[in-house]
Write an enzyme that holds these catalytic residues in place. Structure first.
Site, mmCIF file in Angstrom:
data_model
loop_
_atom_site.group_PDB
_atom_site.id
_atom_site.type_symbol
_atom_site.label_atom_id
_atom_site.label_comp_id
_atom_site.label_asym_id
_atom_site.label_seq_id
_atom_site.Cartn_x
_atom_site.Cartn_y
_atom_site.Cartn_z
ATOM 1 N N SER A 48 0.705 -1.034 0.063
ATOM 2 C CA SER A 48 0.335 0.013 -0.056
ATOM 3 C C SER A 48 0.868 1.356 0.065
ATOM 4 C CB SER A 48 -1.039 -0.054 1.059
ATOM 5 O OG SER A 48 -1.887 0.934 1.102
ATOM 6 N N ASP A 66 -10.168 -4.115 -4.521
ATOM 7 C CA ASP A 66 -9.307 -3.133 -4.041
ATOM 8 C C ASP A 66 -9.342 -1.678 -4.864
ATOM 9 O OD1 ASP A 66 -7.244 -1.502 -2.730
ATOM 10 O OD2 ASP A 66 -5.710 -2.828 -3.181
ATOM 11 N N HIS A 74 -8.117 -5.048 -0.107
ATOM 12 C CA HIS A 74 -6.919 -4.198 0.474
ATOM 13 C C HIS A 74 -6.401 -4.597 1.640
ATOM 14 C CE1 HIS A 74 -4.194 -0.737 -0.259
ATOM 15 N NE2 HIS A 74 -4.249 -0.734 0.924
#
Length: 313
Positions: A159, A254, A284
């Protein structure tokens, strides 16, 4: 493909727990919720050859955690993954990603250095970028003191950490920085205008929502002008040529899925060897949910295997 049943159960657990959305919390509160989730979602920490907290960077300004895999010789110079945790540049720390780093180290036979870069909003962009670059340069210069083979260094993260890893690789190329032999980008943030279609497809109802992403960016950025900076949005870098080979792993459910895959496609078009993997049905943040989501452990094993191959080249 439908939402993974295990991921769906995690989302239902979060809903039933009454945990408020991050965008309704102060950053300190959000960090505590993130830490608390570890006990519920992460597996038990596996045994390691060694784990120790260290200070790196000039003047020891950056906290980090060094992992050596189980069975490694104490004096062996090991290849190393420099890892940047996720959390929207606002939450996350050495503990939230402790198990993941342990698993990668044991699975790859390499050391892992997890970097506790400065968080927003106390330290806005480019503080996290500066720490990530400084940490990588310091490790490359002082590897012998850490038992690391500096000729075999990789960067990675998930991320926001994937964003930082991509930026470190670009900066190292452009400024004659450390030679990196692999980058591992797990559902990376690569275009922070939130303009890719997956931001609309998955705007609500999942762990990372459109309002939550806006909250992260609002804390991280100094102003809208930062969106155009390639260090925020590495997809905006003029060229992606001559970068280290990449493993780019995305999640099917996501908001960041499309921008991660777009980055992988641009790397490939620029001649960079890329392995692209979309974990279908996944949400995610799943990389730290191995206690409840079997696909997590498969993904971590894939990352470790890719690193083992890269370090053996």
């Amino acid at each position: 493909m439908p939402l993974d049943v295990h991921a769906a159960k995690v989302l239902e657990m979060i809903r039933l727990s009454g945990r408020p959305p991050y965008e309704t919390l102060a950053p300190a509160e959000a960090r505590q919720f993130s830490r608390n989730a570890r006990a519920v979602l992460a597996p038990e920490p596996p045994e390691m050859g060694a784990v120790r907290d260290i200070k790196i960077g000039e003047g020891g300004a950056i906290p980090a955690r060094l992992y050596r895999p189980l069975g490694s010789a104490p004096n062996a110079a090991l290849p190393a993954l420099i890892y940047f945790h996720g959390g929207g540049w606002v939450i996350g720390d050495l503990d939230t990603h402790d198990v993941v780093c342990r698993q990668i180290a044991n699975g790859s036979g390499a050391a892992v250095v997890s970097v506790d870069y400065r968080l927003a909003p106390e330290h806005k962009f480019p503080a996290a970028v500066e720490d990530a670059i400084a940490a990588t340069a310091w490790i490359a210069a002082h590897g012998a003191t850490l038992g690391i083979d500096t000729a075999r260094l990789a960067v990675g993260g998930d991320s926001a950490g994937g964003n930082l890893a991509a930026v470190v690789a670009l900066d190292a190329r452009d400024r004659n920085g450390p030679k990196l032999i692999q980058q591992v980008l797990v559902y990376p943030a690569t275009e922070s205008t939130m303009s890719h279609p997956s931001h609309e497809r998955f705007a609500e109802g999942l762990l990372l929502t459109r309002p939550t992403m806006k909250w992260f960016l609002g804390h991280y950025l100094r102003g809208a002008e930062d969106l155009a900076d390639w260090r925020v949005s590495p997809l905006r870098a003029t060229s992606l040529a001559d970068l280290p080979p990449a493993l780019v792993l995305t999640a099917g459910y996501d908001p960041l899925c499309d921008e991660g895959e777009d980055y992988a496609a641009r790397l490939a078009a620029a001649g960079v060897p890329v392995t692209r993997v979309r974990v279908e049905g996944m949400i995610h943040g799943f990389l730290t949910m191995g206690k409840l989501i079997p696909a997590t452990n498969e993904a971590v094993a894939m990352i470790a295997a890719a690193l083992k191959i890269a370090f053996a080249r």
